[in-house]
Design a protein around this motif. Sequence first.
Motif, short mmCIF file in Angstrom:
data_model
loop_
_atom_site.label_atom_id
_atom_site.label_comp_id
_atom_site.label_asym_id
_atom_site.label_seq_id
_atom_site.Cartn_x
_atom_site.Cartn_y
_atom_site.Cartn_z
N VAL A 79 6.03 11.28 10.68
CA VAL A 79 4.80 11.97 10.29
C VAL A 79 4.34 12.90 11.42
N LYS A 80 4.39 12.41 12.65
CA LYS A 80 3.99 13.23 13.79
C LYS A 80 4.91 14.43 13.95
N SER A 81 6.22 14.22 13.71
CA SER A 81 7.17 15.32 13.85
C SER A 81 6.95 16.42 12.82
N LEU A 82 6.26 16.06 11.74
CA LEU A 82 5.96 17.03 10.68
C LEU A 82 4.65 17.77 10.96
N GLY A 83 4.03 17.45 12.10
CA GLY A 83 2.78 18.11 12.47
C GLY A 83 1.54 17.48 11.86
N ALA A 84 1.69 16.32 11.29
CA ALA A 84 0.57 15.61 10.67
C ALA A 84 0.17 14.41 11.54
N THR A 85 -1.00 13.88 11.28
CA THR A 85 -1.47 12.70 12.00
C THR A 85 -1.32 11.47 11.11
N PRO A 86 -0.58 10.45 11.57
CA PRO A 86 -0.42 9.25 10.74
C PRO A 86 -1.75 8.54 10.50
N LEU A 87 -1.85 7.88 9.37
CA LEU A 87 -3.00 7.03 9.13
C LEU A 87 -2.99 5.89 10.14
N GLU A 88 -4.15 5.35 10.41
CA GLU A 88 -4.25 4.24 11.37
C GLU A 88 -3.35 3.09 10.94
N TYR A 89 -2.70 2.46 11.91
CA TYR A 89 -1.76 1.39 11.57
C TYR A 89 -1.86 0.25 12.59
N ASP A 90 -2.01 -0.95 12.10
CA ASP A 90 -2.03 -2.17 12.91
C ASP A 90 -2.97 -2.04 14.11
N LYS A 91 -4.19 -1.65 13.81
CA LYS A 91 -5.19 -1.44 14.87
C LYS A 91 -5.41 -2.70 15.70
N GLU A 92 -5.32 -3.86 15.07
CA GLU A 92 -5.58 -5.12 15.76
C GLU A 92 -4.32 -5.71 16.40
N ASN A 139 6.63 12.66 1.07
CA ASN A 139 7.21 13.98 0.79
C ASN A 139 8.51 14.19 1.57
N TYR A 140 8.53 13.73 2.79
CA TYR A 140 9.76 13.80 3.61
C TYR A 140 10.87 12.98 2.96
N LEU A 141 10.55 11.77 2.54
CA LEU A 141 11.55 10.91 1.90
C LEU A 141 12.03 11.52 0.58
N PHE A 142 11.13 12.15 -0.14
CA PHE A 142 11.49 12.81 -1.40
C PHE A 142 12.51 13.92 -1.17
N GLN A 143 12.35 14.66 -0.09
CA GLN A 143 13.31 15.71 0.24
C GLN A 143 14.67 15.14 0.59
N GLN A 144 14.68 13.95 1.20
CA GLN A 144 15.94 13.32 1.56
C GLN A 144 16.65 12.70 0.36
N ASP A 145 15.87 12.05 -0.52
CA ASP A 145 16.44 11.36 -1.68
C ASP A 145 15.32 11.20 -2.71
N ILE A 147 0.87 -1.17 0.00
CA ILE A 147 0.00 0.00 0.00
C ILE A 147 0.91 1.23 0.00
N ALA A 148 0.51 2.25 -0.73
CA ALA A 148 1.36 3.43 -0.90
C ALA A 148 1.79 4.06 0.42
N ILE A 149 2.99 4.60 0.42
CA ILE A 149 3.47 5.39 1.56
C ILE A 149 2.58 6.63 1.67
N GLU A 150 2.13 6.95 2.87
CA GLU A 150 1.24 8.10 3.03
C GLU A 150 1.97 9.39 2.67
N ALA A 151 1.22 10.37 2.19
CA ALA A 151 1.78 11.57 1.57
C ALA A 151 2.81 12.32 2.42
N PRO A 152 2.55 12.62 3.71
CA PRO A 152 3.55 13.37 4.47
C PRO A 152 4.89 12.65 4.57
N LEU A 153 4.84 11.34 4.76
CA LEU A 153 6.08 10.57 4.86
C LEU A 153 6.78 10.50 3.51
#
Length: 356
Positions: free
Chosen positions: A104-117, A51-57, A43-49
């Motif tokens: 994602v949190k450090s960028l001021g965004a809220t991560p998508l839900e992950y491994d809820k179960e 974009n962060y990776l794009f800035q790095q490489d 599943i695609a990497i969420e947008a804030p993350l």
Amino acid sequence: MILKNKIIVLLSLSLFLLLSFKKEKAVKMNAIQVIGSHNSYKIAIEAPLWNYLFQQDSLAAKSLQYTHISIEKQLDLGLRNLEYDVLFDPKGGYYSNPKGLAIVKSLGATPLEYDKENKLAQPGLKMFHIQDIDFRSHYLLFKEGLQALKKWSDKNPNHTPIFILINAKDDNNRKLREPLPFTKSALDIIDIEIRSVFNDSKLITPDLVRGKFETLEEAVLKKGWPDLKDVKGRFLFVLDENQTKINRYLEGYFSLKNRVLFVNSKEGNPEAAFRVINDPIKNFKYIKELVAKGYMVRTRADDGTTEARANDYTKFEKAKASGAQVISTDYYIPSTLFKSSYKVSFENNRFERIKK
């Protein structure tokens, strides 16, 4: 007398047509060509993350910018090749908190839900692409991904064999969480988890193909692969790994006797039967030679989003012409993450065919 002769002629013609029909139906499984997906669970990497990776490489980030629909939907479309990446986690919980969520949190965004179960807390093989940064998956547990295959197959029991490549991932070239190594006992877990879901009647194993021959390679070169009609509804798994891991997997199992997975071993080895040759342009002649001899080959139509961004079908055309039985793509449907019309399929939007 004339009528009798006509009847004899008609009966002879009917018998000839019947025998011809039966002969045509005896298609070997290596005479087919199928299209499937690469990193099929992803599943695609969420947008804030991303974009962060794009800035790095930027180049590395672009290569990760793809996503897939669910495994079941891929199979419903007609794909007959998948790729599962597995990571070793015998105690559970090792990959439960990927660094990407904190980024994602450090960028001021809220991560998508992950491994809820809290599935990652369970012991056993996990399934995602890259720890910490590309961790979203339709099935976080390898066994769940296998169960999805079994459930779909039970509903579609006459399907063409499905070829599944397995990467046993323990590399860490991005300085991320150190993955647990795939020792021999860790590789054994792959077999164990597959057999916990599938019995032999659902598998194409090295033993099935080898038959009474001493080695697997001898069987595929002299006898050939099974008839397609005899392996409908089954799965063939391949360990697509480096020689070190292949040797570990082979240890104590000469020519893959009693093993579940085929391995990407070079021709001339007793276990050689299924090759992974990723570049059909560079290795076009080589792939054709392997196929002509009787090996099965998986190659790729595209890689790292490069062809999709350029709408370049050169690699796909070479893959088809090479005769490779299995062709992998990220684009059985066009990208939803960047503008492109690139889409890989055979004529009439099909994903399997008998080779010409």
